[in-house]
Structures are given as C-alpha cells and as structure tokens.
Design a protein around this motif. Structure first.
Motif, mmCIF file in Angstrom:
data_model
loop_
_atom_site.group_PDB
_atom_site.id
_atom_site.type_symbol
_atom_site.label_atom_id
_atom_site.label_comp_id
_atom_site.label_asym_id
_atom_site.label_seq_id
_atom_site.Cartn_x
_atom_site.Cartn_y
_atom_site.Cartn_z
ATOM 1 N N GLY A 26 51.061 43.382 97.195
ATOM 2 C CA GLY A 26 51.352 44.421 96.206
ATOM 3 C C GLY A 26 51.575 45.773 96.847
ATOM 4 N N ALA A 27 50.742 46.106 97.840
ATOM 5 C CA ALA A 27 50.898 47.394 98.523
ATOM 6 C C ALA A 27 52.231 47.451 99.269
ATOM 7 C CB ALA A 27 49.737 47.604 99.488
ATOM 8 N N THR A 28 52.640 46.335 99.861
ATOM 9 C CA THR A 28 53.919 46.300 100.570
ATOM 10 C C THR A 28 55.085 46.533 99.609
ATOM 11 O OG1 THR A 28 53.014 44.727 102.176
ATOM 12 C CG2 THR A 28 55.407 44.883 102.042
ATOM 13 N N LEU A 29 55.026 45.918 98.443
ATOM 14 C CA LEU A 29 56.087 46.098 97.454
ATOM 15 C C LEU A 29 56.142 47.546 96.968
ATOM 16 C CD1 LEU A 29 55.630 42.827 95.354
ATOM 17 C CD2 LEU A 29 57.502 43.356 96.934
ATOM 18 N N ILE A 30 54.977 48.178 96.806
ATOM 19 C CA ILE A 30 54.963 49.587 96.386
ATOM 20 C C ILE A 30 55.558 50.481 97.466
ATOM 21 C CG2 ILE A 30 53.370 51.536 96.102
ATOM 22 C CD1 ILE A 30 51.816 50.054 94.172
ATOM 23 N N VAL A 31 55.190 50.211 98.713
ATOM 24 C CA VAL A 31 55.708 51.013 99.827
ATOM 25 C C VAL A 31 57.233 50.929 99.891
ATOM 26 C CG1 VAL A 31 55.798 51.152 102.351
ATOM 27 C CG2 VAL A 31 53.606 50.909 101.192
ATOM 28 N N LEU A 32 57.791 49.788 99.521
ATOM 29 C CA LEU A 32 59.255 49.642 99.494
ATOM 30 C C LEU A 32 59.843 50.230 98.214
ATOM 31 C CD1 LEU A 32 59.551 45.966 100.811
ATOM 32 C CD2 LEU A 32 60.035 48.070 102.085
ATOM 33 N N GLY A 33 59.143 50.088 97.107
ATOM 34 C CA GLY A 33 59.675 50.509 95.819
ATOM 35 C C GLY A 33 59.719 52.009 95.633
ATOM 36 N N ILE A 34 58.710 52.728 96.130
ATOM 37 C CA ILE A 34 58.656 54.184 95.917
ATOM 38 C C ILE A 34 59.843 54.898 96.559
ATOM 39 C CG2 ILE A 34 57.372 56.250 96.578
ATOM 40 C CD1 ILE A 34 54.814 54.806 95.864
ATOM 41 N N PRO A 35 60.149 54.695 97.859
ATOM 42 C CA PRO A 35 61.303 55.402 98.425
ATOM 43 C C PRO A 35 62.633 55.003 97.782
ATOM 44 C CG PRO A 35 60.408 53.835 100.016
ATOM 45 C CD PRO A 35 59.436 53.911 98.890
ATOM 46 N N LEU A 36 62.753 53.734 97.357
ATOM 47 C CA LEU A 36 64.002 53.312 96.716
ATOM 48 C C LEU A 36 64.194 54.001 95.369
ATOM 49 C CD1 LEU A 36 64.215 49.483 97.515
ATOM 50 C CD2 LEU A 36 65.819 51.266 98.228
ATOM 51 N N THR A 37 63.142 54.068 94.563
ATOM 52 C CA THR A 37 63.270 54.756 93.266
ATOM 53 C C THR A 37 63.525 56.241 93.467
ATOM 54 O OG1 THR A 37 60.843 54.896 93.202
ATOM 55 C CG2 THR A 37 61.875 53.119 91.959
ATOM 56 N N LEU A 38 62.901 56.829 94.478
ATOM 57 C CA LEU A 38 63.133 58.251 94.746
ATOM 58 C C LEU A 38 64.564 58.490 95.214
ATOM 59 C CD1 LEU A 38 62.120 61.146 95.048
ATOM 60 C CD2 LEU A 38 61.321 60.560 97.346
ATOM 61 N N ALA A 39 65.024 57.656 96.164
ATOM 62 C CA ALA A 39 66.398 57.810 96.663
ATOM 63 C C ALA A 39 67.404 57.595 95.544
ATOM 64 C CB ALA A 39 66.646 56.832 97.812
ATOM 65 N N GLY A 40 67.137 56.608 94.688
ATOM 66 C CA GLY A 40 68.038 56.356 93.573
ATOM 67 C C GLY A 40 68.089 57.523 92.611
ATOM 68 N N THR A 41 66.938 58.125 92.336
ATOM 69 C CA THR A 41 66.895 59.285 91.441
ATOM 70 C C THR A 41 67.652 60.463 92.036
ATOM 71 O OG1 THR A 41 64.754 58.564 90.590
ATOM 72 C CG2 THR A 41 65.365 60.850 90.201
ATOM 73 N N VAL A 42 67.475 60.675 93.338
ATOM 74 C CA VAL A 42 68.188 61.775 94.009
ATOM 75 C C VAL A 42 69.695 61.533 93.956
ATOM 76 C CG1 VAL A 42 68.592 62.894 96.230
ATOM 77 C CG2 VAL A 42 66.258 62.368 95.500
ATOM 78 N N ALA A 43 70.128 60.300 94.228
ATOM 79 C CA ALA A 43 71.560 59.995 94.208
ATOM 80 C C ALA A 43 72.147 60.152 92.807
ATOM 81 C CB ALA A 43 71.792 58.577 94.722
ATOM 82 N N MET A 44 71.362 59.788 91.788
ATOM 83 C CA MET A 44 71.840 59.919 90.408
ATOM 84 C C MET A 44 71.593 61.301 89.834
ATOM 85 S SD MET A 44 70.886 56.338 88.511
ATOM 86 C CE MET A 44 69.126 56.549 88.710
ATOM 87 N N GLY A 45 71.035 62.198 90.660
ATOM 88 C CA GLY A 45 70.678 63.530 90.179
ATOM 89 C C GLY A 45 71.783 64.245 89.410
ATOM 90 N N PRO A 46 73.007 64.332 89.932
ATOM 91 C CA PRO A 46 74.068 65.044 89.202
ATOM 92 C C PRO A 46 74.378 64.419 87.839
ATOM 93 C CG PRO A 46 74.664 64.778 91.508
ATOM 94 C CD PRO A 46 73.427 63.978 91.303
ATOM 95 N N ILE A 47 74.487 63.082 87.787
ATOM 96 C CA ILE A 47 74.780 62.419 86.515
ATOM 97 C C ILE A 47 73.621 62.598 85.533
ATOM 98 C CG2 ILE A 47 75.235 60.199 85.422
ATOM 99 C CD1 ILE A 47 77.575 61.280 87.023
ATOM 100 N N LEU A 48 72.403 62.425 86.051
ATOM 101 C CA LEU A 48 71.235 62.600 85.192
ATOM 102 C C LEU A 48 71.146 64.030 84.680
ATOM 103 C CD1 LEU A 48 68.523 60.582 87.193
ATOM 104 C CD2 LEU A 48 69.561 59.956 85.000
ATOM 105 N N ALA A 49 71.427 64.986 85.570
ATOM 106 C CA ALA A 49 71.367 66.392 85.169
ATOM 107 C C ALA A 49 72.379 66.681 84.073
ATOM 108 C CB ALA A 49 71.609 67.294 86.378
ATOM 109 N N ALA A 50 73.603 66.235 84.273
ATOM 110 C CA ALA A 50 74.643 66.500 83.276
ATOM 111 C C ALA A 50 74.307 65.847 81.946
ATOM 112 C CB ALA A 50 75.985 65.991 83.804
ATOM 113 N N THR A 51 73.839 64.606 81.994
ATOM 114 C CA THR A 51 73.537 63.878 80.755
ATOM 115 C C THR A 51 72.379 64.514 79.994
ATOM 116 O OG1 THR A 51 74.293 61.822 81.795
ATOM 117 C CG2 THR A 51 72.955 61.621 79.801
#
Length: 857
Positions: free
Chosen positions: A439-464
């Motif tokens: 479980g800890a390994t999955l979290i360690v992988l999941g947190i940076p991916l969700t953060l990177a995804g949010t940053v990449a979608m930042g402009p679209i999310l901001a506009a919406t």
C-alpha cells in the motif's frame, strides 16, 4: 555578449529579480541550515565523546538486552573486586569505578518543581571522582562529601537559579533523598543537555545501587605501551562472560548512536520540506521567465534579425538564470548559517545543547547549496529559454507576445488527465491493499502522478473553474470583478501555473490535517473502547518508584489498582524459532482497567498461570490455546508457559502485546532485577465520587512533580496535544513553501501589471478610478490563490484518505476529514492572495494615465 545581455536584463527588472532571489535564498537556506546543523551536532559530540571516553570500559554483559525494558531498582553492576584485577594488567595506568544511573528526578524543594532538562526530562545521577579526561570542572563550592551533599551541573543550576548551599531533593528508583548543593561544576567541552547530580562514591553506591562495593562500570586508562585493542583482548581473556569490554572507539560509536537517530530524522525531514520548497520555487521561476520571454518578444526578434542565433538566445536567458542562481545560492548559504543558529536554540529547548557560536561548515555544505540553487534555477529556466529560441524574427516583430510552442494545451491536458487517472487508480488500489508495504508503495507512486497530472491540467482546470465559479464575481464586485475574471482567463497557462505553485504546499498541508485528525479520532475511539480505568498514573522518567506506588495505593476511594511492568524477553516456539518480544507483566485485576479483547482462551487464566499472546504472533507461529512456549527474561533460564489466551489486534492499547501475571514474572525474572512499574491504573470504588478521588490522588503524589495523574479526559487531551504538536510543526515547515508560493503570486501579478500597462491606462482614461483598478488586481490575485487552494484541498483529501486507509491496520482505524481546518486553510489562502496583491495593485492604481497609454509608465 551573452553575459552582458544577461546582466543587463537581470538589472532591468529589480523587483522581479528580488522576488526570484528570495525564492532561491529561502530554499537554499533550508538545505544549508539543515546540513550545518547536523554537521555541528556531529562534530560537537564527536569532540565530547572522544575527549571523555576512557581507553577501556568494563560493564555487565548485554546491558542493552537486560532483564527489562523499564529500569529496575538495581541496574546491572560490576563488582569493585575487578579493579585490582584490571589494574594488574600490563599497559594499564589508572583504573576507576563509575556509578551512573538515568531516569532520576531533581526537585527544588522551594518551588516543588523538577529542575532537570526540559522540566523534568531525563537526568543522570552518579559519583564524583577525578579522572584524567573529566568533562566536568568544579567552578563553585567543593566536591560532595557524605550522604547529604551533591555536586550539581552549572547549566541546571543556572536554569533553576540554584546556588551552593541550596537544598535539593533527588528522586531515584531506590528512594527519595534530601541533600544540599556542596558545589557546582561546569562542562569543559559541551553539555549534551543532561542534568547531573553527583554524590561521593560510597553515597552513590548506597543510594543508587543499593549497596557499596559495586559500580555500573569500570574505566581504565592506558600507559601508552599497548593499544586499546590489545588491552581489550587481555582483559576479555582475564574476565568471564558476565562482563563486556569496550575500547574508546567502541564507546564513542555507542554514545553517538544514542542521539544519532533523532538527528537523522530531523535532517531528512527538513531536507524533504526543503525539496518541496524548491519544487514550489521552480514553478515561480518557470512562470517568471515565461512572462519575461513574452515581454521581450520584440527585443528577441530584433536580436534574431541582427544575426543572433537561437542557441545564443537560449544561452542568454540561461546565463541570466545562472547569475540569479549564484547570487541567490550565496545569500541562501549565509541565511542557512542564521537558520542553523536558530535551530540549535530550538534543539536546546528540547534538551540537546549545541554551541551556536561554533557552527561547523564542512566542504559539502557550500557545494550542496550552490548545486541545489543552480540546478533548480537552470532546470526551471530551460523551458522558457527553449521557447524564446524558437521565436522567428518576423513573427516577433509583428507580435507583442511570443507564439506558443511545444505541445498544445489540449495535448498537455490529455497527458495530465492520463497521469492523474493512473495516479488516482494507484491511490484507490493502495486503500484496498491489505499489505502495508504494498500500500505504501502504491501511494508513493500515486501521489507524484496525481500532482503532475494536476499541474499539467492546470490551464484547462483554471479556465473551466474560473468560467463556472467566476461568473459570480461581476454580481458581487461589479466591473472590477468582471475585468478580474477576464484577466485570469486571458492567459490560462499563466494562471494555472501560478495556482499550482500553491497547490503543492496546500495539498501537503491538507493531507497532514486528514492524517492527524484521523490519528486523534482513532486514538480517542480506542481509549473509549479499551480503557475502563478512571485514572492512569505515569511519570516523565518512564518509571514509578516503590514510594510512588505506595502513595497511590494509600489513596482512599480506589479499587482495582493494577501495575504494569515491561519485560524484554525471548520466546521460543514449537516451530523452532526464537523471537525477541516485549512482555507486559500486569496485576491479576488488570482486565478491569484495560478491556483486552480475546480471540480465543481466557485472559484472566493467562494472568493467573500462563501467557497471553497476540493474534498476529499466534498466527505466524501457528500457536493454539494449550500450546507451550519457552520464555527467557534477560540472562535467566527459559521457563515453559502455557498459552491461555490469544488477544485481538483491533486496538493499539493492547495489539501485538504479550501478557503475563505479576506472579509469573517473579518466577521468570532473576532475583533483584524486577523492573519498576511503568504505569498504574485504578478505578474509583464509588463512581459518584470520581472527581473527589481524582483530587485526592493528585494530592497523594504531590511530592513527586514528575508524576502525572490522568483521568480519561486528561489522557485524551494529552494524546491530542501530542499529535497536534506534530501537525503544528508540519504547518510551520510547510509555511516556507506557502511563502514562496505567495511570492510567486506577487511576482506574476507584478509582471502582469507591467505587461498590461497600456490596458490599465485605457481603463483609467474611460473612467475607471484607482480604487477599481486596485480591486481588479486584488480580486484576480484572490481568485488565483483560491483556485490553488481548491486544487490543493482536493488533492490533499485524496492523499490523506489513501494514507489513512493504508495505515488502518497500524492504528488509524477511523477516518476523519477536518472540514473546519480545511475551510480555515482555504480562507487563509484567499487572505494570502489578497496580501500578495497589495504592492502590484498599488503600483497599478498609481500609474500616470497618459504615460501608461503611451506605454511608458
């Protein structure tokens, strides 16, 4: 020419340069300060331990795996008869006996308060004797003589304002002793934070060890004719296996291990927060240089038309960033010195004293500072530099803004959505995983991916989000609100990047709030479920002396008084395995105070004549009720005990523990080595008189200020305060990254105001007043900040919930999402956005209208 252009550009925008410098300085200061602190601690204690370590130390064998996990009234000792035997060895110059006992309490009778380090924490009592490399020197008064005199260390004396001749009370495991301060001694090197009281040798032996003729260790000093290793070999051969022998180097290593773990934890925790700050600072630098590239589009076009190559454009921007990085790293290194000095004061409050005037700066510190500052800045500036190099001369001369290159916003958003989706799936799977490591390994992988995804979608999310929720701005604020909404939508990439700089920090703050709230809720729930006792009696030293136990038992109105002792044991099972296991030795009526749930067997029968083991232990070793295990405590011979109960693992108050009765413990523990009680539990005989008995119990132990009497409410408050201390520390450390994020917001708004000079001038010309211009900028800033808070809150809740689910088998069984705390964080971030806009808003409102329209503010 490249560096000339870079230097001119850096000096042209002093405000932007200053804000970017602050970001680099803060991040580098954290790294440098942490490394300086740990280097200082290591060098300080290296000097102390090397200066005071004896060439040879002889002590009782295996003190680290002694009879109990709690101190006993009589610690392991060696006989004084060894002194002449060791002194007779070739190469030995001096042999001395040493008495040293921890977990004593020093009381000032005048104030009835503990005067040890950090108000009643660990203190040490021993014997005063002259040794070749003593760390203490008497600076006032004289050496102790007789049973009524002690020597006190200067730091404790100064802290408590104790002078020679003042009375003291020393509470040890063997009893309470009223003494007088005969002298005060100062450390010749450094005080590691201990409070010291020293008796003469016969008194120390009698008071602390129970009788004369024994020591806790014997120290020997060589005459230089033989090495320490040779002396160790000689002495080891002469003595039997009941003793262990250490050289000076081995003693230094053992002493360093005593505090090294705490420093390592502090080091890596602070470096982790420094890394977060560097990440947030990277967003600021990327955004700053993207805006500068857009601002300098015509300038870049002119340079390209004059024959400047693409690589030279990239090099000029990177050179500007390099200048900024070098200056920022140098200032950060200086700030790190100040931070390290402040941290030494903080650690001193916790009881670990370091000399702030003698900070150690190894060669790794400046290298790390400049590497971190330079690498972060150059990496962050590379994307804007690359984009600048792709501007064609004709396109740049026709436009005021650089064309957008790289992936389109939709491709970027799609990539981010994929990353966020994968990260979200990993977080959900981590919550379902029954295994902690997986479980800890999955979290360690999941947190940076969700953060990177949010940053990449930042402009679209901001506009919406701004289109949906920003429509209320014109209704509330009128024209300034409408303009603010349009401004944030005019460049979604800039808005999204600025907001996600805050998102990272706020996501961590929110997830920490979820985890700590779940810890508090889980702990209080477990207390309600398992604790039947009305009162718990504990001591800051970790053990209760017989006198304290007697005082508690003499209190009227108490029933079911039970003691708890901790034993270090080895349990041999039928599968051929021997497991080191802490065993709780408790009174027969313990089940009234702690409601231990069993999966099989009878818990009371286990306390009468047998043993109770945890469900996990029984499963691993395939044990069933009625099986026998062999239990050895310390160096005693193992005894067979029948498994009478298997306890559940559904409450941390008893999960994973092994229990035996006090009567059984007396048969297992070697004579004279029974540990002291770690805590007492009791119930009021009349539930209607709980408050009255509580007051009586507190009065009974009033002579012992280091003893705490807790009812269930007090216990919950104690647990809550301890968890909140951790949360507040996290808040303080993450405050640095939030500060950097707010600087990024200010920097973005400052450059945005400069970029929109003509627009602001036209607004003023058509009737928009200064107040409305200020409102427009402030609303824009607040919207960006709240956007970052909203994204951070959602991410933080997801991370926190996943973390709680992974840790549910480790004690976090109850999920609690602190809506109130999250709301405060959200509103606080809005306030940060409002404050960050003050300077840019004032600048915009004070523009000269005609100059602004002509583009020369």
């Amino acid at each position: 020419m490249i560096f000339i252009i870079a230097a001119r550009n850096a000096l042209a925008s002093k405000g932007r340069t200053a804000l970017s410098l602050i970001t680099i300085v803060l991040s580098v200061a954290f790294v440098a300060g942490t490394l300086i602190l740990t280097d200082t601690a290591n060098s300080t204690f290296d000097r102390l331990f090397k200066a005071t370590a004896s060439d040879i130390t002889v002590s009782a064998a295996h003190p680290d795996t002694a009879t109990s996990a709690q101190p006993s009234a009589r610690p392991p000792t060696v006989t004084s008869k060894l002194i002449p035997k060791i002194a007779a060895q070739p190469g030995i110059r001096t042999v001395l006996g040493e008495v040293s006992v921890q977990n004593i309490t020093i009381i000032n009778p005048a104030t009835k308060k503990a005067i040890g380090p950090t108000e009643g924490a660990l203190s040490i009592a021993g014997n005063w004797y002259t040794r070749p490399n003593s760390a203490l020197q008497i600076t006032d008064g004289k050496a102790p003589s007789g049973p009524r005199q002690v020597l006190l260390d200067a730091d404790t004396a100064n802290r408590a304002r104790i002078r020679v001749g003042a009375p003291l009370r020393v509470i040890a495991a063997t009893g309470t002793y009223n003494v007088t301060v005969s002298g005060i001694a100062s450390f010749t090197t450094t005080n590691p934070g201990a409070g010291l009281v020293l008796f003469d040798t016969p008194t120390a032996q009698k008071y602390l060890l129970g009788h004369t003729g024994v020591f806790t260790s014997i120290v020997a000093y060589a005459d230089g004719t033989r090495t320490n290793k040779q002396l160790k070999s000689q002495i080891t051969t002469e003595l039997n296996s009941a003793y262990q022998v250490h050289t000076a180097d081995e003693s230094v290593a053992r002493n360093k291990n005593g505090f090294g773990g705490y420093l390592q934890f502090l080091k890596y925790a602070m470096l982790g927060f420094a890394g977060i700050s560097l990440l947030v600072g990277g967003f600021l630098i990327v955004n700053t240089y993207l805006m500068l590239v857009a601002e300098r589009t015509r300038e870049i076009g002119l340079l390209r038309s004059m024959g400047v190559r693409r690589i030279q454009i990239t090099q000029s921007i990177l050179a500007e960033a390099l200048i900024l990085a070098i200056v920022g790293s140098a200032l950060g290194l200086a700030a790190g010195l100040l931070l390290a000095a402040a941290l030494t004061k903080y650690i001193g409050v916790l009881g670990l004293r370091l000399d702030a005037t003698n900070l150690a700066i190894g060669w790794k510190v400046p290298i790390a500072a400049f590497t971190v500052g330079t690498a972060t800045t150059l990496v962050a500036a590379w994307l804007p530099a690359h984009r600048a190099s792709r501007i064609s001369p004709m396109e740049a001369l026709r436009k005021l803004e650089a064309p957008r290159g790289g992936l389109s916003s939709w491709i970027r958003a799609a990539t981010g959505a994929v990353a966020a989706t994968i990260g979200g799936i990993l977080l959900m799977e981590s919550a379902k995983s029954p295994d902690l490591h997986a479980g800890a390994t999955l979290i360690v992988l999941g947190i940076p991916l969700t953060l990177a995804g949010t940053v990449a979608m930042g402009p679209i999310l901001a506009a919406t989000l701004i289109r949906i929720f920003g429509s209320i701005l014109p209704v509330i604020f009128g024209p300034p609100g409408k303009l603010a909404q349009r401004n944030t939508l005019s460049n979604p990439r800039r808005t999204g990047t600025t907001a996600t700089a805050l998102t990272t920090s706020l996501a961590l703050v929110t997830s920490a709030s979820v985890i700590t709230s779940s810890m508090i809720t889980s702990a209080t729930s477990q207390i309600d479920q398992a604790i039947g006792a009305d009162y718990l009696v504990t001591a800051q030293t970790g053990s209760l002396t017989p006198a304290i136990v007697k005082a508690v038992r003499s209190t009227a109105g108490l029933t079911h008084i039970s003691e708890e002792r901790k034993l270090s044991a080895k349990i041999a099972t039928a599968d051929g395995k021997t497991t080191a296991q802490s065993v709780e030795a408790v009174s027969r009526d313990y089940h009234h105070n702690i409601r231990v749930r069993t999966r099989a067997g009878d818990f009371q029968a286990a306390l009468a004549d047998g043993i109770s083991l945890s469900q996990k232990f029984a499963r691993i070793h395939r044990l069933q009720i009625g099986d026998y295990v062999r239990v050895a405590v310390g160096e005693a011979s193992p005894r067979s005990l029948r498994l009478q109960a298997i306890t559940a693992d559904d409450n941390d108050l008893y999960a994973g523990k092994a229990y035996i009765g006090t009567g059984t413990a007396t048969r297992l523990v070697p004579q004279g080595s029974m540990p002291l009680s770690s805590q007492l539990l009791a119930m009021a005989s009349d539930p209607k008189k709980e408050d009255k008995v509580y007051s009586s119990l507190r009065r009974s132990v009033s002579e012992y200020p280091h003893v705490r009497v807790l009812n269930q409410f007090d216990y919950k408050e104690l647990v809550t305060s301890q968890i909140n201390q951790l949360l507040y520390m996290i808040y303080c450390l993450l405050g640095l990254s939030v500060t950097i994020g707010s600087l990024g917001l200010m920097n973005t708004l400052t450059l945005s105001v400069t970029e929109r000079t003509r627009e602001i001038g036209l607004l003023r010309a058509v009737g928009c007043n200064r107040k409305q211009v200020m409102q427009m900028i402030q609303i824009e800033s607040t919207v960006i900040a709240l956007l970052g808070a909203a994204l951070g809150g959602l991410l933080g809740c997801a991370w926190g919930i996943a973390g709680q689910q992974v840790l549910r088998e480790e004690g976090l069984r109850n999920l609690a999402v602190p809506i109130g705390n999250i709301a405060i964080i959200f509103l606080g971030t809005g306030l940060i956005g409002l404050l960050a806009a003050l300077v840019p808003a004032l600048r915009a409102s004070r523009m000269n209208v005609l100059a602004a329209i002509t583009g020369r503010p």
